[in-house]
Design a protein around this motif. Structure first.
Motif, PDB file in Angstrom:
ATOM      1  N   PHE A 180       0.806  -1.221   0.000  1.00  0.00           N
ATOM      2  CA  PHE A 180       0.000   0.000   0.000  1.00  0.00           C
ATOM      3  C   PHE A 180       0.843   1.277   0.000  1.00  0.00           C
ATOM      4  O   PHE A 180       0.298   2.364   0.175  1.00  0.00           O
ATOM      5  N   SER A 181       2.150   1.143  -0.195  1.00  0.00           N
ATOM      6  CA  SER A 181       2.996   2.317  -0.438  1.00  0.00           C
ATOM      7  C   SER A 181       3.008   2.518  -1.949  1.00  0.00           C
ATOM      8  O   SER A 181       3.804   1.912  -2.672  1.00  0.00           O
ATOM      9  N   ASN A 182       2.118   3.339  -2.427  1.00  0.00           N
ATOM     10  CA  ASN A 182       1.776   3.335  -3.851  1.00  0.00           C
ATOM     11  C   ASN A 182       2.877   3.858  -4.760  1.00  0.00           C
ATOM     12  O   ASN A 182       2.892   3.544  -5.961  1.00  0.00           O
ATOM     13  N   GLU A 183       3.812   4.626  -4.215  1.00  0.00           N
ATOM     14  CA  GLU A 183       4.936   5.075  -5.041  1.00  0.00           C
ATOM     15  C   GLU A 183       5.787   3.896  -5.514  1.00  0.00           C
ATOM     16  O   GLU A 183       6.491   4.002  -6.527  1.00  0.00           O
ATOM     17  N   LEU A 184       5.704   2.769  -4.816  1.00  0.00           N
ATOM     18  CA  LEU A 184       6.484   1.579  -5.181  1.00  0.00           C
ATOM     19  C   LEU A 184       5.837   0.795  -6.320  1.00  0.00           C
ATOM     20  O   LEU A 184       6.452  -0.140  -6.848  1.00  0.00           O
ATOM     21  N   HIS A 185       4.624   1.160  -6.707  1.00  0.00           N
ATOM     22  CA  HIS A 185       3.876   0.386  -7.701  1.00  0.00           C
ATOM     23  C   HIS A 185       3.595   1.164  -8.983  1.00  0.00           C
ATOM     24  O   HIS A 185       2.804   0.718  -9.817  1.00  0.00           O
ATOM     25  N   VAL A 186       4.249   2.289  -9.120  1.00  0.00           N
ATOM     26  CA  VAL A 186       4.129   3.055 -10.354  1.00  0.00           C
ATOM     27  C   VAL A 186       4.905   2.355 -11.456  1.00  0.00           C
ATOM     28  O   VAL A 186       6.030   1.892 -11.252  1.00  0.00           O
ATOM     29  N   ASP A 187       4.297   2.234 -12.630  1.00  0.00           N
ATOM     30  CA  ASP A 187       5.001   1.711 -13.795  1.00  0.00           C
ATOM     31  C   ASP A 187       4.518   2.491 -15.023  1.00  0.00           C
ATOM     32  O   ASP A 187       3.785   3.472 -14.898  1.00  0.00           O
ATOM     33  N   LYS A 188       4.933   2.044 -16.185  1.00  0.00           N
ATOM     34  CA  LYS A 188       4.621   2.797 -17.411  1.00  0.00           C
ATOM     35  C   LYS A 188       3.127   2.853 -17.700  1.00  0.00           C
ATOM     36  O   LYS A 188       2.668   3.694 -18.481  1.00  0.00           O
ATOM     37  N   ASN A 189       2.342   1.958 -17.080  1.00  0.00           N
ATOM     38  CA  ASN A 189       0.896   1.934 -17.320  1.00  0.00           C
ATOM     39  C   ASN A 189       0.095   2.733 -16.290  1.00  0.00           C
ATOM     40  O   ASN A 189      -1.129   2.802 -16.370  1.00  0.00           O
ATOM     41  N   THR A 190       0.789   3.327 -15.320  1.00  0.00           N
ATOM     42  CA  THR A 190       0.099   4.165 -14.342  1.00  0.00           C
ATOM     43  C   THR A 190      -0.520   5.359 -15.053  1.00  0.00           C
ATOM     44  O   THR A 190       0.101   5.941 -15.953  1.00  0.00           O
ATOM     45  N   PRO A 191      -1.727   5.750 -14.697  1.00  0.00           N
ATOM     46  CA  PRO A 191      -2.397   6.843 -15.407  1.00  0.00           C
ATOM     47  C   PRO A 191      -1.688   8.188 -15.226  1.00  0.00           C
ATOM     48  O   PRO A 191      -1.066   8.429 -14.184  1.00  0.00           O
ATOM     49  N   PRO A 192      -1.789   9.066 -16.210  1.00  0.00           N
ATOM     50  CA  PRO A 192      -1.317  10.442 -16.047  1.00  0.00           C
ATOM     51  C   PRO A 192      -1.932  11.050 -14.784  1.00  0.00           C
ATOM     52  O   PRO A 192      -3.082  10.766 -14.447  1.00  0.00           O
ATOM     53  N   THR A 193      -1.147  11.900 -14.117  1.00  0.00           N
ATOM     54  CA  THR A 193      -1.532  12.348 -12.779  1.00  0.00           C
ATOM     55  C   THR A 193      -1.284  13.834 -12.581  1.00  0.00           C
ATOM     56  O   THR A 193      -0.252  14.359 -13.017  1.00  0.00           O
ATOM     57  N   TRP A 194      -2.220  14.489 -11.906  1.00  0.00           N
ATOM     58  CA  TRP A 194      -2.080  15.885 -11.475  1.00  0.00           C
ATOM     59  C   TRP A 194      -2.073  15.897  -9.962  1.00  0.00           C
ATOM     60  O   TRP A 194      -2.930  15.293  -9.319  1.00  0.00           O
ATOM     61  N   LEU A 195      -1.059  16.558  -9.365  1.00  0.00           N
ATOM     62  CA  LEU A 195      -0.920  16.600  -7.909  1.00  0.00           C
ATOM     63  C   LEU A 195      -0.827  18.043  -7.422  1.00  0.00           C
ATOM     64  O   LEU A 195      -0.273  18.903  -8.120  1.00  0.00           O
ATOM     65  N   THR A 196      -1.318  18.281  -6.213  1.00  0.00           N
ATOM     66  CA  THR A 196      -1.080  19.571  -5.575  1.00  0.00           C
ATOM     67  C   THR A 196      -1.024  19.406  -4.068  1.00  0.00           C
ATOM     68  O   THR A 196      -1.702  18.545  -3.491  1.00  0.00           O
ATOM     69  N   GLN A 197      -0.175  20.230  -3.435  1.00  0.00           N
ATOM     70  CA  GLN A 197       0.005  20.178  -1.987  1.00  0.00           C
ATOM     71  C   GLN A 197       0.789  21.422  -1.561  1.00  0.00           C
ATOM     72  O   GLN A 197       1.275  22.181  -2.404  1.00  0.00           O
TER      73      GLN A 197
END
Length: 217
Positions: A135-152
């Protein structure tokens, strides 16, 4: 009005259909595995919207997911664990969001960086290392991960900003299109203190240039 309703209405004003997901919170009393319950609800939502896209006059290839704080963890889990269906899906409908919008999200369960309350609620007080990594999701990113917009914001005292940064770095390493807006001040929940059309304007611009908006505004 509920925060989700106000944000959904902002999407509607731009001609973007929006659905508010009222998902089950992790609970041992109603779930065989409380860590999977919220993900099941997210997957079912994606499946339902995609399955009924034609009926609702939607583009089935432009179905995104948005989450704030702990909801951002759920959204990023849906976007990094879509290869396995945790719901009945005999129709084999894709459970992959086409894009993600993550607002001060919980991403990692690493010590020192996670939001302890979110991790304890999902996994219990003493989860094993395998579950923490899952459940540490940064470890499961790969080329098929969807495009993402982040803000913080950098001064977020609830969820360390490193959560967004770790995820953004993982996206870039895997050549996934991503855009991140970091602000120096505002703390956790900063967008709730701003007019929605103000803080969401960069998001709408990203959606437009990424071709996730069918209706041009």
């Amino acid at each position: 009005r509920l925060e989700g309703t106000i944000i959904a209405e902002a999407f509607l004003r731009k001609g973007i259909a929006a659905f508010i997901l009222k998902y089950r919170l992790p609970s041992d009393s109603i779930m065989k595995d409380k860590a999977i319950g919220p993900l099941q609800d997210a997957q079912q939502a994606i499946k339902t919207v995609r399955q009924r896209a034609a009926e609702w006059n939607l583009d089935a290839k432009k179905i995104g997911i948005m989450g704030f704080s702990a909801g951002g963890h759920l959204a990023s889990t849906a976007g990094t664990h879509f290869d396995k269906s945790y719901i009945p899906n005999d129709e084999n409908i894709s459970l992959r969001p086409d894009f993600m919008i993550l607002v001060y999200p919980v991403i990692t369960f690493k010590d020192g960086l996670t939001h302890k309350g979110s991790m304890n609620n999902l996994l219990g007080e003493n989860p094993d290392a395998e579950r923490v990594a899952f459940f540490s999701n940064e470890l499961h990113v790969d080329k098929n991960t969807p495009p993402t917009w982040l803000t913080q914001t950098g001064d977020d005292a609830v969820v360390p900003v490193e959560n967004s940064i770790l995820f953004y770095q993982a996206l870039i390493r895997n050549k996934v299109l991503a855009e991140m807006h970091l602000y120096p001040l505002g703390n956790h929940g900063f967008v709730l203190k701003l007019p929605v059309d103000e803080w969401m304007q960069p998001l709408f611009e990203w959606m437009k240039k990424s071709n996730f908006m069918t209706v041009k505004q």
